[in-house]
Each structure stands twice: as C-alpha cells, then as structure tokens.
Scaffold this motif. Structure first.
Motif, PDB file in Angstrom:
ATOM      1  N   ALA A   1       0.941  -1.396  -0.148  1.00  0.00           N
ATOM      2  CA  ALA A   1       0.076   0.025   0.087  1.00  0.00           C
ATOM      3  C   ALA A   1       0.741   1.257   0.151  1.00  0.00           C
ATOM      4  CB  ALA A   1      -1.162   0.034   1.212  1.00  0.00           C
ATOM      5  N   LEU A   2       0.307   2.262  -0.619  1.00  0.00           N
ATOM      6  CA  LEU A   2       1.178   3.494  -0.794  1.00  0.00           C
ATOM      7  C   LEU A   2       0.104   4.619  -0.324  1.00  0.00           C
ATOM      8  CD1 LEU A   2       3.740   4.598  -1.993  1.00  0.00           C
ATOM      9  CD2 LEU A   2       2.819   5.110  -3.923  1.00  0.00           C
ATOM     10  N   LEU A   3       0.523   5.472   0.496  1.00  0.00           N
ATOM     11  CA  LEU A   3      -0.338   6.511   1.191  1.00  0.00           C
ATOM     12  C   LEU A   3       0.415   7.986   0.845  1.00  0.00           C
ATOM     13  CD1 LEU A   3      -2.680   7.615   2.939  1.00  0.00           C
ATOM     14  CD2 LEU A   3      -1.278   7.368   4.984  1.00  0.00           C
ATOM     15  N   LEU A   4      -0.223   8.597   0.143  1.00  0.00           N
ATOM     16  CA  LEU A   4       0.275   9.957  -0.230  1.00  0.00           C
ATOM     17  C   LEU A   4      -0.590  11.029   0.471  1.00  0.00           C
ATOM     18  CD1 LEU A   4       0.066   8.106  -3.001  1.00  0.00           C
ATOM     19  CD2 LEU A   4       1.616   9.884  -3.827  1.00  0.00           C
ATOM     20  N   VAL A   5       0.164  11.989   1.222  1.00  0.00           N
ATOM     21  CA  VAL A   5      -0.645  12.886   2.142  1.00  0.00           C
ATOM     22  C   VAL A   5      -0.058  14.275   1.707  1.00  0.00           C
ATOM     23  CG1 VAL A   5      -0.974  13.529   4.340  1.00  0.00           C
ATOM     24  CG2 VAL A   5      -0.757  11.299   4.048  1.00  0.00           C
ATOM     25  N   ASN A   6      -1.097  15.300   1.861  1.00  0.00           N
ATOM     26  CA  ASN A   6      -0.789  16.798   1.814  1.00  0.00           C
ATOM     27  C   ASN A   6      -1.612  17.371   2.681  1.00  0.00           C
ATOM     28  OD1 ASN A   6      -3.205  17.366   0.170  1.00  0.00           O
ATOM     29  ND2 ASN A   6      -1.890  17.888  -1.474  1.00  0.00           N
ATOM     30  N   GLU A   7      -1.572  18.911   2.598  1.00  0.00           N
ATOM     31  CA  GLU A   7      -2.387  19.496   3.497  1.00  0.00           C
ATOM     32  C   GLU A   7      -4.054  19.434   3.434  1.00  0.00           C
ATOM     33  OE1 GLU A   7      -0.550  21.568   1.378  1.00  0.00           O
ATOM     34  OE2 GLU A   7       1.220  21.031   2.502  1.00  0.00           O
ATOM     35  N   ILE A   8      -4.278  19.154   2.171  1.00  0.00           N
ATOM     36  CA  ILE A   8      -5.675  19.135   1.846  1.00  0.00           C
ATOM     37  C   ILE A   8      -6.223  17.478   1.989  1.00  0.00           C
ATOM     38  CG2 ILE A   8      -7.207  19.480  -0.203  1.00  0.00           C
ATOM     39  CD1 ILE A   8      -5.500  21.698  -1.000  1.00  0.00           C
ATOM     40  N   ASN A   9      -5.579  16.601   1.281  1.00  0.00           N
ATOM     41  CA  ASN A   9      -6.212  15.181   1.294  1.00  0.00           C
ATOM     42  C   ASN A   9      -5.022  14.114   1.225  1.00  0.00           C
ATOM     43  OD1 ASN A   9      -5.049  15.448  -1.210  1.00  0.00           O
ATOM     44  ND2 ASN A   9      -6.736  14.620  -2.352  1.00  0.00           N
ATOM     45  N   GLU A  10      -5.672  12.876   1.373  1.00  0.00           N
ATOM     46  CA  GLU A  10      -4.820  11.583   1.249  1.00  0.00           C
ATOM     47  C   GLU A  10      -5.112  10.669   0.270  1.00  0.00           C
ATOM     48  OE1 GLU A  10      -5.802   8.959   4.986  1.00  0.00           O
ATOM     49  OE2 GLU A  10      -4.772  10.812   5.301  1.00  0.00           O
ATOM     50  N   ILE A  11      -4.303   9.904  -0.358  1.00  0.00           N
ATOM     51  CA  ILE A  11      -4.674   9.170  -1.493  1.00  0.00           C
ATOM     52  C   ILE A  11      -4.008   7.630  -1.115  1.00  0.00           C
ATOM     53  CG2 ILE A  11      -4.569   8.612  -3.819  1.00  0.00           C
ATOM     54  CD1 ILE A  11      -4.663  11.744  -4.439  1.00  0.00           C
ATOM     55  N   ASN A  12      -4.821   6.856  -1.078  1.00  0.00           N
ATOM     56  CA  ASN A  12      -4.167   5.239  -1.233  1.00  0.00           C
ATOM     57  C   ASN A  12      -4.155   4.718  -2.342  1.00  0.00           C
ATOM     58  OD1 ASN A  12      -4.076   5.217   1.697  1.00  0.00           O
ATOM     59  ND2 ASN A  12      -6.382   5.704   1.729  1.00  0.00           N
ATOM     60  N   TYR A  13      -3.164   4.039  -2.697  1.00  0.00           N
ATOM     61  CA  TYR A  13      -2.836   3.166  -3.600  1.00  0.00           C
ATOM     62  C   TYR A  13      -2.555   1.689  -3.212  1.00  0.00           C
ATOM     63  CZ  TYR A  13      -1.957   6.454  -7.318  1.00  0.00           C
ATOM     64  OH  TYR A  13      -1.996   7.538  -8.129  1.00  0.00           O
ATOM     65  N   ARG A  14      -3.080   0.660  -3.753  1.00  0.00           N
ATOM     66  CA  ARG A  14      -3.060  -0.842  -3.572  1.00  0.00           C
ATOM     67  C   ARG A  14      -2.549  -1.301  -4.637  1.00  0.00           C
ATOM     68  NH1 ARG A  14      -3.395  -1.884   1.725  1.00  0.00           N
ATOM     69  NH2 ARG A  14      -5.346  -0.862   2.679  1.00  0.00           N
ATOM     70  N   PHE A  15      -1.208  -1.908  -4.403  1.00  0.00           N
ATOM     71  CA  PHE A  15      -0.726  -2.743  -5.777  1.00  0.00           C
ATOM     72  C   PHE A  15      -0.945  -4.518  -5.569  1.00  0.00           C
ATOM     73  CE2 PHE A  15       1.646   1.236  -5.155  1.00  0.00           C
ATOM     74  CZ  PHE A  15       1.755   1.832  -6.441  1.00  0.00           C
ATOM     75  N   HIS A  16      -1.618  -4.837  -6.422  1.00  0.00           N
ATOM     76  CA  HIS A  16      -1.963  -6.214  -6.719  1.00  0.00           C
ATOM     77  C   HIS A  16      -1.370  -6.808  -7.877  1.00  0.00           C
ATOM     78  CE1 HIS A  16      -5.283  -5.947  -3.446  1.00  0.00           C
ATOM     79  NE2 HIS A  16      -5.622  -4.773  -4.387  1.00  0.00           N
TER      80      HIS A  16
END
Length: 155
Positions: A79-94
């Motif tokens: 899993a990859l979690l990207l974060v900034n002041e406004i939001n966060e995004i999750n990636y899952r690599f299958h």
C-alpha cells in the motif's frame, strides 16, 4: 416442310462449373484475408489498451507524487499513502491491478521497489518508487519527488 432449328446462345455446363469454381476460390481467399485482418486488429486493439492503461497509471502517479508532500509505503499490504494539507490518497498494488481510491488500473505489477534517498526500504516514508509492469514485455515506471527539509528532520 423443313423445320429450322433455332439455336439459343447460352453457356455450357463446363463453362458454368469453371465460373463457380473460380468464384468459390476468390470468396474463400477473401474470407481468409478478412480473418487475418481481424486477428491483426484484435492484436493492435489489445496492445493499445494495455499501453493506454500504463500511460494513465504513469500520469496519475506522477501527478500524485508532485501534489503530495509526504508519501508512505507499507510492504505487507503493498500500500502507498500520499498525504498533503488537503487530502490523502491510497494506492494498493496487486499482481494484476493497481487500485487508487475508486480508480482501477488493469496492469500486471511484476516488481515494486520503494526508495528513500538511495536506500530501498520495506516500510515508512519514501520519495521514489520503481515499478516493473508486465510479465513478458516489462515496462519500467520510475516516480520520484523532491523532499522537503521536514522529510529529513522527521527521519
């Protein structure tokens, strides 16, 4: 009284059979060529769709890497979690797909290597990721971002 026989101009049976044989050969060759063209078009379409998925994943990752200050990776979940002041995004690599929030990219992830600086890591904050996509014809996607000073201080 003499009867006159009036001849009607027509084709003989042999001539008709030759014409039917030639027509059957031409139609058979046309269908063979049509089938070859259909197979080629299917191959081109399949290759185009695969390349389009790879390009869309590359563009999305590149935009997310440049829009977020902090990025964390967890090897256990891939899993990859990207974060900034406004939001966060999750990636899952299958193995056969990459899931980003509600988006799904149908690409085969062969290998995934996260980095911080020049060191490969299994979990924690990262600043680069190296993806190898596809089994037979591997495509390499390398994403990176410039680290802020806080990334080095918080380590």
């Amino acid at each position: 009284m003499s009867k006159t026989v009036k001849k009607i101009k027509a084709f003989t049976l042999q001539e008709m059979l030759v014409v039917l044989l030639i027509t059957a050969l031409v139609v058979g060759m046309a269908f063979s060529v049509l089938r070859l063209v259909q197979v080629q078009m299917h191959g081109i379409t399949s290759n185009y769709e695969k390349n389009t998925e790879q390009r869309l994943l590359y563009q999305r990752l590149w935009m997310d890497f440049n829009a977020h200050d902090r990025i964390w990776y967890q090897n256990r979940d891939r899993a990859l979690l990207l974060v900034n002041e406004i939001n966060e995004i999750n990636y899952r690599f299958h193995e056969d797909m990459v899931i980003r929030e509600l988006d799904t990219f149908y690409v085969e992830v062969f290998e995934l290597n996260p980095y911080f600086g020049t060191v490969s890591i299994d979990k924690g904050e990262i600043d680069a990721i190296d993806l190898f996509i596809g089994k037979e014809n591997q495509t390499r996607l390398f994403m990176y971002k410039r680290n802020a000073a806080t990334s080095y201080i918080n380590r």
